[in-house]
Write an enzyme that holds these catalytic residues in place. Structure first.
Site, PDB file in Angstrom:
ATOM      1  N   LEU A   1      39.162   6.603  -0.025  1.00 19.30           N
ATOM      2  CA  LEU A   1      38.080   7.407  -0.597  1.00 19.30           C
ATOM      3  C   LEU A   1      38.234   7.473  -2.116  1.00 19.30           C
ATOM      4  O   LEU A   1      38.575   8.505  -2.688  1.00 19.30           O
ATOM      5  CB  LEU A   1      38.080   8.814   0.005  1.00 19.30           C
ATOM      6  CG  LEU A   1      37.422   8.923   1.360  1.00 19.30           C
ATOM      7  CD1 LEU A   1      37.616  10.312   1.946  1.00 19.30           C
ATOM      8  CD2 LEU A   1      35.935   8.610   1.271  1.00 19.30           C
ATOM      9  N   HIS A   2      37.992   6.341  -2.764  1.00 19.84           N
ATOM     10  CA  HIS A   2      38.095   6.254  -4.212  1.00 19.84           C
ATOM     11  C   HIS A   2      36.795   5.706  -4.767  1.00 19.84           C
ATOM     12  O   HIS A   2      36.139   4.885  -4.124  1.00 19.84           O
ATOM     13  CB  HIS A   2      39.250   5.335  -4.601  1.00 19.84           C
ATOM     14  CG  HIS A   2      40.569   5.845  -4.125  1.00 19.84           C
ATOM     15  ND1 HIS A   2      41.229   6.888  -4.735  1.00 19.84           N
ATOM     16  CD2 HIS A   2      41.324   5.499  -3.074  1.00 19.84           C
ATOM     17  CE1 HIS A   2      42.349   7.138  -4.086  1.00 19.84           C
ATOM     18  NE2 HIS A   2      42.426   6.313  -3.055  1.00 19.84           N
ATOM     19  N   ALA A   3      36.413   6.165  -5.938  1.00 11.76           N
ATOM     20  CA  ALA A   3      35.252   5.701  -6.682  1.00 11.76           C
ATOM     21  C   ALA A   3      33.997   5.533  -5.813  1.00 11.76           C
ATOM     22  O   ALA A   3      33.411   6.510  -5.380  1.00 11.76           O
ATOM     23  CB  ALA A   3      35.585   4.436  -7.450  1.00 11.76           C
TER      24      ALA A   3
END
Length: 93
Positions: free
Chosen positions: A14-16
């Site tokens: 769950l990044h960018a």
């Protein structure tokens, strides 16, 4: 309280971009939803900063919860989005 436990389907976690997709979907649900790592403290799923702060990795289990009316359907849709690493909220769930 409705709860869904799912593994993050995005390889990058769950990044960018995946976090942005998830936060938009959580906001669009129209109900308060929290997200947490399996062993962590829940945070507001509609907050980009809070979701990024989780540092959830691909394949890691997360927990989605809500006690609002309509939570079961909303959490099913969000769980599908996260577990399958989709690019947008599924309309058919």
């Amino acid at each position: 309280m409705a709860e869904r436990r799912v593994n993050v389907g995005w390889a990058e976690g769950l990044h960018a971009r995946p976090a942005s997709i998830f936060v938009r979907a959580a906001t669009a649900s129209g109900i308060p939803v929290t997200i947490a790592r399996a062993d962590g403290t829940p945070v507001n799923a509609a907050s980009m900063l809070a979701v990024l702060g989780l540092g959830a990795q691909g394949g890691e289990e997360i927990v989605l919860t809500s006690d609002a009316e309509g939570a079961e359907v909303a959490l099913d849709r969000l769980a599908k989005l996260v577990s399958e690493g989709l690019e947008e909220l599924p309309e058919t769930v």
